[in-house]
Design an enzyme around this catalytic site. Structure first.
Site, PDB file in Angstrom:
ATOM      1  N   LYS A 134      12.281  -9.518   5.080  1.00  0.00           N
ATOM      2  CA  LYS A 134      13.284 -10.451   4.642  1.00  0.00           C
ATOM      3  C   LYS A 134      13.518 -11.600   5.243  1.00  0.00           C
ATOM      4  O   LYS A 134      13.594 -12.739   4.903  1.00  0.00           O
ATOM      5  CB  LYS A 134      14.540  -9.623   4.245  1.00  0.00           C
ATOM      6  N   HIS A 269     -22.046   5.027 -21.641  1.00  0.00           N
ATOM      7  CA  HIS A 269     -21.172   3.878 -22.021  1.00  0.00           C
ATOM      8  C   HIS A 269     -19.750   4.968 -22.225  1.00  0.00           C
ATOM      9  O   HIS A 269     -19.091   4.212 -22.992  1.00  0.00           O
ATOM     10  CB  HIS A 269     -21.428   3.061 -23.011  1.00  0.00           C
TER      11      HIS A 269
END
Length: 348
Positions: A134, A269
């Protein structure tokens, strides 16, 4: 200048300690980290001596103290902050090096108890990391040992850190804590679909050659608490895996492992073009192949049982991009490895 070092993963922590000490930092540390630094000859002060308070509750409380968090969170550009910490005898802490208890490793152990899991939930570490992140414009926070090298080099050379460098380290720190908390939440959750909020924790496995198309980048991640599956499969042979390879292999593996009996699936596929179940594995393969022998060319074949020599021989003459199975007989693997390009995966 002060630096606070408190890590579970002590890889190369001595490098950071030595660099900081030689650069004039006073080093404060905890438990095992203190022992590692002290053994390496780095001047270091125990956290309890620094705060004037002992570690309590078997180490559950050691860095949760105003002298720690006041020193980290005080903004250097606000005079009132500096005057306030000075009035309480609190020193500024400029560098925080920390990483966390191995919660994920703990809960992956067989028959881990609730008590053991809870004891490996880090409290002080995440709090300290968040405080430093922070206040990153003023406090350097390092959670990843892979950053020690370049950070130590800059410190040793007396170079400062740019705002972008500090911001990047802070982002990594918040991500480190977020992933940690997500793992805990996921492990505790008994009904995730009933939760109004959901976070997903993923850990990077590797960069891929390219994405769905050659001009796209791709990265492979795995579920932090996940085990098995294609992402964690062992590649025994063949070309490196691509983005589409993983999609196709996952389709084959998830399909074939949904059967309890000996089964084989051929995928093209991401879609199965042949599935067969038979007590004889080679017959199961032949049945799956005949489901669409044209589409099978260059496809993916998956098995849910150990691939036998007989099956490997039956597969001769057909090009497959990937073969995935829980394991392979030695002779079967010798036969399959003669395929130069085919990727052979061992999954569980």
């Amino acid at each position: 200048m002060k630096a606070l070092l408190s890590v579970y993963n002590k890889k190369e922590i001595e490098l950071m300690g030595i660099s900081l000490s030689e650069a004039g930092y006073e080093i404060i540390s905890t438990g095992g980290t203190y022992n590692s630094l002290n053994k390496a000859g780095v001047p270091v002060q125990q956290i309890s001596d620094f705060t004037g308070s002992p570690e309590i509750l078997n180490g559950r409380v050691k860095t949760l103290h105003p002298k720690v968090h006041g020193g980290i969170l005080a903004r250097r550009d606000i005079p009132d902050h500096l005057e306030e910490i000075e009035s309480y005898g609190i020193s500024e802490i400029d560098v925080v090096v920390a990483n966390l208890y191995p919660f994920v490793d703990t809960v992956r152990k067989e028959d881990v108890s609730l008590s053991e899991a809870l004891e490996n939930i880090d409290i002080g570490g995440p709090t300290m990391i968040r405080s430093a992140a922070k206040n990153f414009p003023d406090v350097l926070v390092i959670v990843d040992p892979s950053d020690y090298g370049w950070v130590a080099e800059k410190i040793s050379c007396g170079q400062g850190f740019t705002k972008d460098e500090r911001k990047k380290l802070a982002q990594k720190a918040f991500q480190h804590v977020a992933l940690y908390d997500t793992a805990i939440s996921t492990w505790l959750s008994e009904a995730p679909l009933e939760s109004a909020e959901l976070s997903i924790g993923l850990s990077k496995v590797t960069d891929l050659r390219y994405g769905e198309n050659p001009h796209q980048d791709a990265v492979l991640y795995r579920d932090t608490l996940g085990e098995g599956g294609i992402v964690q499969a062992e590649q025994l042979h063949g070309l490196p895996m691509s983005y589409t390879n993983y999609l196709d292999a996952d389709a084959a593996w998830t399909t074939v492992t949904s059967f309890n009996k000996t089964a084989c699936v051929v995928v093209k596929h991401t879609n199965p073009c042949g599935i067969s179940v038979d007590d004889d594995q080679s017959s199961a393969y032949e049945g799956a192949f005949q489901g669409d022998s044209i589409s099978a060319y260059g496809g993916i074949v998956g098995f849910n049982t150990v691939v036998t020599k007989k099956t490997a021989e039956v597969m001769r003459g057909v090009l497959f991009d990937i073969i995935v199975a829980p394991d392979y007989e030695v002779d079967a693997l010798d036969i399959l490895r003669k395929r130069k390009r085919t990727r052979i995966l061992k999954a569980n």
